[in-house]
Design a protein around this motif. Sequence first.
Motif, PDB file in Angstrom:
ATOM      1  N   LYS A  19      46.231  34.457  25.544  1.00  0.00           N
ATOM      2  CA  LYS A  19      46.984  35.337  26.455  1.00  0.00           C
ATOM      3  C   LYS A  19      46.880  34.848  27.903  1.00  0.00           C
ATOM      4  O   LYS A  19      47.878  34.674  28.594  1.00  0.00           O
ATOM      5  N   SER A  20      45.630  34.650  28.360  1.00  0.00           N
ATOM      6  CA  SER A  20      45.423  34.237  29.758  1.00  0.00           C
ATOM      7  C   SER A  20      46.022  32.861  30.002  1.00  0.00           C
ATOM      8  O   SER A  20      46.542  32.579  31.089  1.00  0.00           O
ATOM      9  N   SER A  21      45.954  32.010  28.987  1.00  0.00           N
ATOM     10  CA  SER A  21      46.495  30.656  29.134  1.00  0.00           C
ATOM     11  C   SER A  21      48.019  30.688  29.262  1.00  0.00           C
ATOM     12  O   SER A  21      48.603  29.893  30.004  1.00  0.00           O
ATOM     13  N   PRO A  37      36.638  33.848  28.976  1.00  0.00           N
ATOM     14  CA  PRO A  37      37.272  35.088  28.485  1.00  0.00           C
ATOM     15  C   PRO A  37      37.546  36.076  29.615  1.00  0.00           C
ATOM     16  O   PRO A  37      36.793  36.143  30.592  1.00  0.00           O
ATOM     17  N   THR A  38      38.622  36.820  29.482  1.00  0.00           N
ATOM     18  CA  THR A  38      38.987  37.835  30.465  1.00  0.00           C
ATOM     19  C   THR A  38      38.083  39.044  30.291  1.00  0.00           C
ATOM     20  O   THR A  38      37.848  39.488  29.176  1.00  0.00           O
ATOM     21  N   ILE A  39      37.591  39.579  31.391  1.00  0.00           N
ATOM     22  CA  ILE A  39      36.802  40.813  31.355  1.00  0.00           C
ATOM     23  C   ILE A  39      37.706  41.949  31.811  1.00  0.00           C
ATOM     24  O   ILE A  39      38.281  41.863  32.898  1.00  0.00           O
ATOM     25  N   TRP A  60      49.872  42.405  33.566  1.00  0.00           N
ATOM     26  CA  TRP A  60      48.514  42.826  33.221  1.00  0.00           C
ATOM     27  C   TRP A  60      48.069  42.043  31.993  1.00  0.00           C
ATOM     28  O   TRP A  60      48.622  42.213  30.908  1.00  0.00           O
ATOM     29  N   ASP A  61      47.101  41.172  32.210  1.00  0.00           N
ATOM     30  CA  ASP A  61      46.557  40.315  31.153  1.00  0.00           C
ATOM     31  C   ASP A  61      45.268  40.963  30.662  1.00  0.00           C
ATOM     32  O   ASP A  61      44.261  40.933  31.350  1.00  0.00           O
ATOM     33  N   THR A  62      45.340  41.591  29.478  1.00  0.00           N
ATOM     34  CA  THR A  62      44.190  42.377  29.018  1.00  0.00           C
ATOM     35  C   THR A  62      43.185  41.502  28.269  1.00  0.00           C
ATOM     36  O   THR A  62      43.521  40.417  27.798  1.00  0.00           O
ATOM     37  N   ALA A  63      41.958  42.009  28.158  1.00  0.00           N
ATOM     38  CA  ALA A  63      40.936  41.360  27.338  1.00  0.00           C
ATOM     39  C   ALA A  63      41.232  41.694  25.889  1.00  0.00           C
ATOM     40  O   ALA A  63      41.718  42.774  25.573  1.00  0.00           O
TER      41      ALA A  63
END
Length: 196
Positions: A19-21, A37-39, A60-63
């Motif tokens: 997702k973040s990538s 990892p996203t927190i 919004w990039d969620t964990a």
Amino acid sequence: PMKPVQVKLVLLGEAAVGKSSLVLRFVNNEFQENKEPTIGAAFLTQKTRVEDKIIKFEIWDTAGQERFHSLAPMYYRNAQAAIVVYDVTRAASLDKAKSWVKELQRQANPNIVIALAGNKVDLVSDEDDDLHPDELDGDEEANEDGDDMPITRQVPAEEARAYADESGLLFFETSAKLGHGVQEVFNEIARKIPID
Ligand code: GDP
Ligand code: MG
């Protein structure tokens, strides 16, 4: 010049599917091999042009971790768009994606535009050949998981597309690593957003 149209978009999906990538590729045109990892969640914005309109995505990039699941409604509640991501090399991540889609269809804005993205296709782009990317570095050592199997596709594109079609989702296969399909996901969402 016209004022940009703001579109709130949320990314959902199992941890480590990319997702973040995907966001980093879309926003900065970059890729990090070992992304931390996203927190909680991360917020980024990016503009894109569709026909004569400028869309400003508020992302919004969620964990993905289960322990952050209870936070997700805060991010999807007012979202106009969602990208639900799975990893084409992990069938379980598609199951998780389907459960996010169900949750969105029950709890989110009824007009939300949802795209399903099967990420990491670069890992299987040579699936018709004998070589796999993880064999090219000559490292024969099995890792601690005993995970020395070649990386293979676990989710056929046609299967995911059929699911997306019957569920009313946009569908793309993507590689955040190579940039394949990434701009396309966001542009297609931008085109589908109802704008008054
Ligand atoms: P998230 O937890 O869903 O946000 O996943 P990340 O974006 O943190 O990515 C998890 C791991 O997968 C990182 O090591 C990334 O470098 C890697 N990754 C993400 N996208 C891709 C991709 O398209 N191809 C490959 N080969 N690796 C990827
Ligand atoms: Mg992340």
